[in-house]
Design a protein around this motif. Structure first.
Motif, PDB file in Angstrom:
ATOM      1  N   LEU B  87      -8.578 -15.304  26.616  1.00  0.00           N
ATOM      2  CA  LEU B  87      -9.704 -15.320  25.692  1.00  0.00           C
ATOM      3  C   LEU B  87     -10.895 -14.608  26.323  1.00  0.00           C
ATOM      4  N   SER B  88     -11.522 -13.747  25.549  1.00  0.00           N
ATOM      5  CA  SER B  88     -12.677 -13.048  26.096  1.00  0.00           C
ATOM      6  C   SER B  88     -13.648 -12.720  24.964  1.00  0.00           C
ATOM      7  N   PHE B 110      -4.112 -11.901  23.344  1.00  0.00           N
ATOM      8  CA  PHE B 110      -5.544 -11.751  23.569  1.00  0.00           C
ATOM      9  C   PHE B 110      -6.298 -12.319  22.382  1.00  0.00           C
ATOM     10  N   ILE B 111      -7.309 -13.088  22.652  1.00  0.00           N
ATOM     11  CA  ILE B 111      -8.134 -13.620  21.573  1.00  0.00           C
ATOM     12  C   ILE B 111      -9.578 -13.238  21.867  1.00  0.00           C
ATOM     13  N   GLN B 112     -10.181 -12.528  20.939  1.00  0.00           N
ATOM     14  CA  GLN B 112     -11.550 -12.058  21.158  1.00  0.00           C
ATOM     15  C   GLN B 112     -12.509 -12.807  20.237  1.00  0.00           C
ATOM     16  N   LEU B 113     -13.394 -13.561  20.843  1.00  0.00           N
ATOM     17  CA  LEU B 113     -14.393 -14.311  20.082  1.00  0.00           C
ATOM     18  C   LEU B 113     -15.750 -14.039  20.699  1.00  0.00           C
ATOM     19  N   HIS B 114     -16.769 -13.946  19.858  1.00  0.00           N
ATOM     20  CA  HIS B 114     -18.053 -13.511  20.387  1.00  0.00           C
ATOM     21  C   HIS B 114     -18.912 -14.644  20.924  1.00  0.00           C
ATOM     22  N   GLN B 115     -18.802 -15.816  20.304  1.00  0.00           N
ATOM     23  CA  GLN B 115     -19.704 -16.888  20.728  1.00  0.00           C
ATOM     24  C   GLN B 115     -19.045 -17.795  21.757  1.00  0.00           C
ATOM     25  N   GLU B 116     -19.877 -18.283  22.688  1.00  0.00           N
ATOM     26  CA  GLU B 116     -19.368 -19.170  23.733  1.00  0.00           C
ATOM     27  C   GLU B 116     -18.762 -20.431  23.132  1.00  0.00           C
ATOM     28  N   LYS B 117     -19.398 -20.924  22.048  1.00  0.00           N
ATOM     29  CA  LYS B 117     -18.939 -22.153  21.412  1.00  0.00           C
ATOM     30  C   LYS B 117     -17.527 -21.958  20.857  1.00  0.00           C
ATOM     31  N   GLU B 118     -17.344 -20.806  20.203  1.00  0.00           N
ATOM     32  CA  GLU B 118     -16.022 -20.510  19.643  1.00  0.00           C
ATOM     33  C   GLU B 118     -14.990 -20.371  20.753  1.00  0.00           C
ATOM     34  N   LEU B 119     -15.407 -19.701  21.837  1.00  0.00           N
ATOM     35  CA  LEU B 119     -14.491 -19.504  22.962  1.00  0.00           C
ATOM     36  C   LEU B 119     -14.045 -20.841  23.534  1.00  0.00           C
ATOM     37  N   LEU B 120     -15.010 -21.761  23.687  1.00  0.00           N
ATOM     38  CA  LEU B 120     -14.677 -23.061  24.263  1.00  0.00           C
ATOM     39  C   LEU B 120     -13.730 -23.834  23.358  1.00  0.00           C
ATOM     40  N   TRP B 121     -13.990 -23.763  22.053  1.00  0.00           N
ATOM     41  CA  TRP B 121     -13.121 -24.474  21.093  1.00  0.00           C
ATOM     42  C   TRP B 121     -11.698 -23.929  21.201  1.00  0.00           C
ATOM     43  N   CYS B 129      -1.842 -26.701  24.073  1.00  0.00           N
ATOM     44  CA  CYS B 129      -0.583 -26.199  23.515  1.00  0.00           C
ATOM     45  C   CYS B 129       0.498 -26.143  24.588  1.00  0.00           C
ATOM     46  N   ARG B 130       1.554 -26.887  24.376  1.00  0.00           N
ATOM     47  CA  ARG B 130       2.615 -26.968  25.385  1.00  0.00           C
ATOM     48  C   ARG B 130       3.438 -25.682  25.490  1.00  0.00           C
ATOM     49  N   GLY B 131       3.298 -24.805  24.529  1.00  0.00           N
ATOM     50  CA  GLY B 131       4.111 -23.591  24.545  1.00  0.00           C
ATOM     51  C   GLY B 131       3.567 -22.519  25.462  1.00  0.00           C
ATOM     52  N   LEU B 132       2.492 -22.809  26.171  1.00  0.00           N
ATOM     53  CA  LEU B 132       1.863 -21.786  26.999  1.00  0.00           C
ATOM     54  C   LEU B 132       2.035 -22.116  28.474  1.00  0.00           C
ATOM     55  N   ALA B 133       1.952 -21.083  29.311  1.00  0.00           N
ATOM     56  CA  ALA B 133       2.001 -21.314  30.742  1.00  0.00           C
ATOM     57  C   ALA B 133       0.591 -21.329  31.306  1.00  0.00           C
ATOM     58  N   ALA B 134      -0.217 -20.398  30.862  1.00  0.00           N
ATOM     59  CA  ALA B 134      -1.565 -20.297  31.410  1.00  0.00           C
ATOM     60  C   ALA B 134      -2.539 -19.859  30.333  1.00  0.00           C
ATOM     61  N   VAL B 135      -3.774 -20.269  30.498  1.00  0.00           N
ATOM     62  CA  VAL B 135      -4.838 -19.854  29.599  1.00  0.00           C
ATOM     63  C   VAL B 135      -5.965 -19.315  30.464  1.00  0.00           C
ATOM     64  N   VAL B 136      -6.397 -18.085  30.182  1.00  0.00           N
ATOM     65  CA  VAL B 136      -7.496 -17.489  30.927  1.00  0.00           C
ATOM     66  C   VAL B 136      -8.647 -17.317  29.952  1.00  0.00           C
ATOM     67  N   CYS B 137      -9.839 -17.723  30.358  1.00  0.00           N
ATOM     68  CA  CYS B 137     -10.979 -17.602  29.456  1.00  0.00           C
ATOM     69  C   CYS B 137     -12.155 -17.016  30.215  1.00  0.00           C
ATOM     70  N   GLU B 138     -12.780 -16.006  29.627  1.00  0.00           N
ATOM     71  CA  GLU B 138     -13.964 -15.399  30.244  1.00  0.00           C
ATOM     72  C   GLU B 138     -15.189 -15.975  29.560  1.00  0.00           C
ATOM     73  N   LEU B 139     -16.003 -16.656  30.340  1.00  0.00           N
ATOM     74  CA  LEU B 139     -17.144 -17.386  29.804  1.00  0.00           C
ATOM     75  C   LEU B 139     -18.355 -17.101  30.662  1.00  0.00           C
ATOM     76  N   GLN B 140     -19.529 -17.471  30.140  1.00  0.00           N
ATOM     77  CA  GLN B 140     -20.679 -17.396  31.035  1.00  0.00           C
ATOM     78  C   GLN B 140     -21.019 -18.785  31.559  1.00  0.00           C
ATOM     79  N   GLU B 141     -21.258 -19.702  30.650  1.00  0.00           N
ATOM     80  CA  GLU B 141     -21.678 -21.040  31.068  1.00  0.00           C
ATOM     81  C   GLU B 141     -20.576 -22.053  30.783  1.00  0.00           C
ATOM     82  N   LEU B 142     -20.495 -23.050  31.656  1.00  0.00           N
ATOM     83  CA  LEU B 142     -19.540 -24.128  31.442  1.00  0.00           C
ATOM     84  C   LEU B 142     -20.226 -25.423  31.860  1.00  0.00           C
ATOM     85  N   SER B 143     -20.530 -26.256  30.881  1.00  0.00           N
ATOM     86  CA  SER B 143     -21.233 -27.499  31.201  1.00  0.00           C
ATOM     87  C   SER B 143     -20.233 -28.524  31.729  1.00  0.00           C
TER      88      SER B 143
END
Lengths: 499, 242
Positions: B87-88, B110-121, B129-143
């Motif tokens: 996700l980026s 690849f999933i492209q979302l513009h807002q941080e809120k959408e990316l986090l969701w 999702c159990r069907g995945l091995a890894a999830v990579v997400c490019e973010l700026q802030e993480l509370s």
């Protein structure tokens, strides 16, 4: 199960509609008129005007003699179709099969519906009441055949319910015109003194056929139930459609969610029995004020998982505005596909893209943000970097080409190359320095050039000479020179960042 | 220490791991090839899958280096057929280059979302999702709160999450199991002209139930190689961040 039909006759369809639009018209006599051969002819009359003796087909001038202050409004062509279409869709709350009966009626196939309202009498009364609330004068007939229901709606006394298999005796007292005959046939019957149906119903059919034609026999048989009659519903009947009526209008989100859950479970069970899965589904809420709110979802793969489908709907439920309440919910599977029941746990390790949960995740993301946000890339057989990969048409598209790994490629590629200022010593040597966004980078190590030519059959332009360079900080970049060094107007660009 | 006592302590440590949301380790020597240099710094000498890892990068070059390292890491620790979701906020990653790090670009969604809120969701949904091995997400802030939501999601599904924090304003505490910083360093050419294999300065700033450390790692022939001459110096400075 015996068929039951309701025929609804709108006595003042068009004028009632005008009254609905303008309340003041209900107190005064008025007619609708349209021009015909240079004269204005009355096409519809309201009850007050009718009492004074005005009827359709009269000239407006003649009508004005009877009532000098008569209000004359312009008729709209095509109005009955429009009104009956709308009313027909509104009637879907009473039965799923509603047909238009032009010019002024509706036909409802109510087989197996009446008991839901507590019996036929209550059902008819309820429909009557609802139309009265809308402001329409209606008369209704209910019978085993369309012909009999139609006859009693128009020629019976008030709203009539003809018991099952009693249509032959009930019809006897009605006039001949009640059989939906052509005006000429009715006139001929009258001329022969056959005024009501009892006068000729016992005559041999061959005799009647010879004198009044084949249509007459068909109409008679249809009314008696000896011949089947088909109707065309205003809305095609969905094969997979579930309905849920609510006792009281529902205005809360919780209520809507409960209704949806119940509908989903019934529909999914039904589909599962037939080995089908939902691809697109449509959830409709019929509001009390006659409007409908619709929510539609789509899935990547046929599914009957009601929990997953509910999650997809949940994202959009907030868009439904209940206003004064929702009285009917329908859930329709618009597109279904065969599903192969899968062994769920055994294959999970290698399911890859075919994993059920993955498909469900993609549905949720596509449902919330749109399918364009999800991308998967496949290699394309081009050397030009921007064209060396393509977006997959479908999420599950197979990859038939291998990814090329012979040449170094940056992990980040700028969508448009950024121009840089460069100091390069000799032709075709990598630069010594370059300036990107105001920062000076000193090239320590470099590799290249790798010349990539334009694909002339796709695009015209100059070739690019790519260099991999490493600066004093150890960061690696992909830069290129557009055009020959000997050209006057060659340019340098930064195109990517290596890991 | 008595052997019985040592055994009890080892058992308790295992229980602690379980309580802190980590999957019990299968075999102690299960580290995928090339990751041997991390051995002493990981809990139970096992790379924590089913956890969320945090990567910090300051500039564009750092992002590229981190993306490369994460691709290589994902390809090392996951099954070759497994699916990764990336996700980026925008399109920057060049799919053909990912193959150079052993990861099949067509097995990445690849999933492209513009807002941080959408990316986090979307990240949280993907991590469930159990069907995945890894999830990579490019973010700026993480509370802290959102990182906890992500951690709870992976505990159910056993997916490994990688959060790339691009140019974060403030490095606050998160529930991520580790925090890394990757930067490119000059590659080895052994006196030959040209540019060598990708080489990174891998800083493990913190690792829950493990130790921080710093290494110089090279990626060649589809595996990690450690540069022995500056092996595993534990910088005192980074201890505090853990």
């Amino acid at each position: 199960m015996p068929k039951r039909f309701v025929a609804i006759w709108f006595r003042y369809l068009k004028t009632d509609w005008f009254v609905r639009r303008e309340k003041a018209l209900s107190k005064i006599p008025f007619v609708l008129a349209s021009p015909d051969h240079g004269r204005m002819v009355v096409t519809a009359v309201n009850p007050l005007a009718e009492q004074e003796g005005i009827c359709t087909g009269m000239l407006v001038a003649d009508a004005r003699v009877i009532i000098p202050s008569l209000n004359v409004l312009d008729d709209q062509p095509g109005l009955p179709e429009k009104l009956l279409g709308g009313l027909g869709e509104w009637c879907i709350r009473f039965t799923p099969i509603v047909a238009m009966d032009l010019p002024d009626g509706l036909l409802l196939d109510v087989s197996g519906c009446a008991h839901l309202w507590g019996g036929e009498q209550l059902y008819i009364e309820h429909i009557h009441k609802r139309f009265k609330e809308l402001g329409y004068h209606v008369r209704m007939g209910m019978a085993d055949t369309i012909g009999t229901a139609w006859a009693f709606a128009r020629y019976g006394n008030g709203s009539a319910i003809i018991e099952s298999n009693k249509q032959a005796t009930a019809l006897l007292v009605l006039p001949a015109a009640a059989l939906r005959l052509e005006p000429e046939t009715v006139e001929r019957l009258h001329a022969l003194g056959l005024r009501s149906i009892q006068h000729f119903i016992n005559m041999p059919l061959s005799v009647l056929r010879r004198r009044f034609g084949e249509t007459f026999i068909t109409r008679l048989n249809q009314a008696l139930g000896n011949e089947e009659e088909m109707i065309t519903p205003v809305q095609p009947i969905a094969v997979y459609c579930e309905r849920l009526t609510s006792l009281e209008p529902i205005i809360t989100l919780t209520g809507i969610e409960m209704a949806l859950q119940q509908l989903l479970e019934t529909l999914c069970n039904k589909l599962l029995h037939e080995q089908k899965g939902i691809r697109t589904a449509c959830f409709k809420c019929y509001r009390v004020d006659g409007k409908t709110a619709t929510v539609e979802i789509g899935t990547n793969r046929a599914t009957v998982n009601s929990k997953h489908l509910f999650k997809l709907f949940e994202l959009k439920l907030s868009a439904i505005e209940p206003a004064f309440g929702i009285e009917l919910f329908t859930l329709e599977a618009k597109r279904t596909e065969d599903i192969v029941s899968s062994q769920s746990t055994l294959w999970q390790q290698t399911a890859g893209l075919h994993h059920t949960e993955l498909a469900e995740l993609m549905d949720r993301i596509a449902g919330k943000f749109g399918a364009h946000t999800i991308k998967r890339y496949l290699p394309a057989e081009h050397y030009w970097p921007e064209r060396s990969y393509k977006a997959a048409q479908q999420l599950l598209e197979e990859n038939n080409v291998t990814w090329k790994v012979e040449r170094p490629r940056p992990i980040q590629l700028l969508s448009t190359p950024a121009p840089i200022e460069v100091t390069a010593p000799v032709p075709d040597y990598p630069p010594m320095l370059f300036r990107y966004k105001g920062t000076l980078h000193k090239v320590i190590k470099a590799d290249g050039p790798e010349r990539i030519e334009q694909e002339w059959w796709l695009q015209q332009g100059q070739h690019r000479d790519y260099y991999v360079v490493e600066d004093q900080n150890g960061a690696r970049y992909w830069i290129f020179r557009l055009g020959h060094y000997t050209d006057e107007n060659y340019q340098w660009f930064l195109h990517g960042f290596f890991a | 220490m008595l052997p019985a006592k040592a055994y009890i302590i080892a058992q308790l440590q295992k229980d602690l791991l379980k309580l802190s949301g980590m999957k019990p380790a299968g075999h102690a020597s299960d580290l995928p090839k090339g990751l041997g240099f991390l051995k002493d710094h990981l809990p139970q000498a096992n790379f924590p899958t089913a956890a969320v890892h945090e990567f910090v990068c300051a500039n564009k070059e750092g992002v590229a280096a981190t993306e490369g390292f994460v691709s290589a890491l994902v390809s090392t620790i996951t099954h070759p057929d497994a699916i990764t979701v990336w996700l980026s906020p925008g399109k920057t990653l060049f799919p053909p280059a990912i193959k150079l790090f052993g990861l099949d670009p067509d097995r990445i969604i690849f999933i492209q979302l513009h807002q941080e809120k959408e990316l986090l969701w979307a990240t949280e949904e993907a991590l469930k999702c159990r069907g995945l091995a890894a999830v990579v997400c490019e973010l700026q802030e993480l509370s802290f709160t959102s990182s906890r939501r992500l951690q709870l999601a992976v505990e159910q599904s056993a997916v490994t999450g990688f959060i790339l924090r691009v140019n974060p304003r403030k490095l606050t505490a998160t529930t991520c199991v580790s925090r890394w910083r990757i930067s490119s360093i000059a590659s080895e050419t052994n006196g030959m002209p040209g540019v060598g294999f990708p080489k990174w300065d891998v800083e493990l700033l913190k690792m829950r139930n493990g130790k921080p450390g710093s290494w110089e790692v090279e990626w060649k022939e589809n595996r990690f190689h450690l540069h022995e001459h500056i092996a595993a110096v534990e910088p005192q400075l980074h201890r505090k961040t853990g």
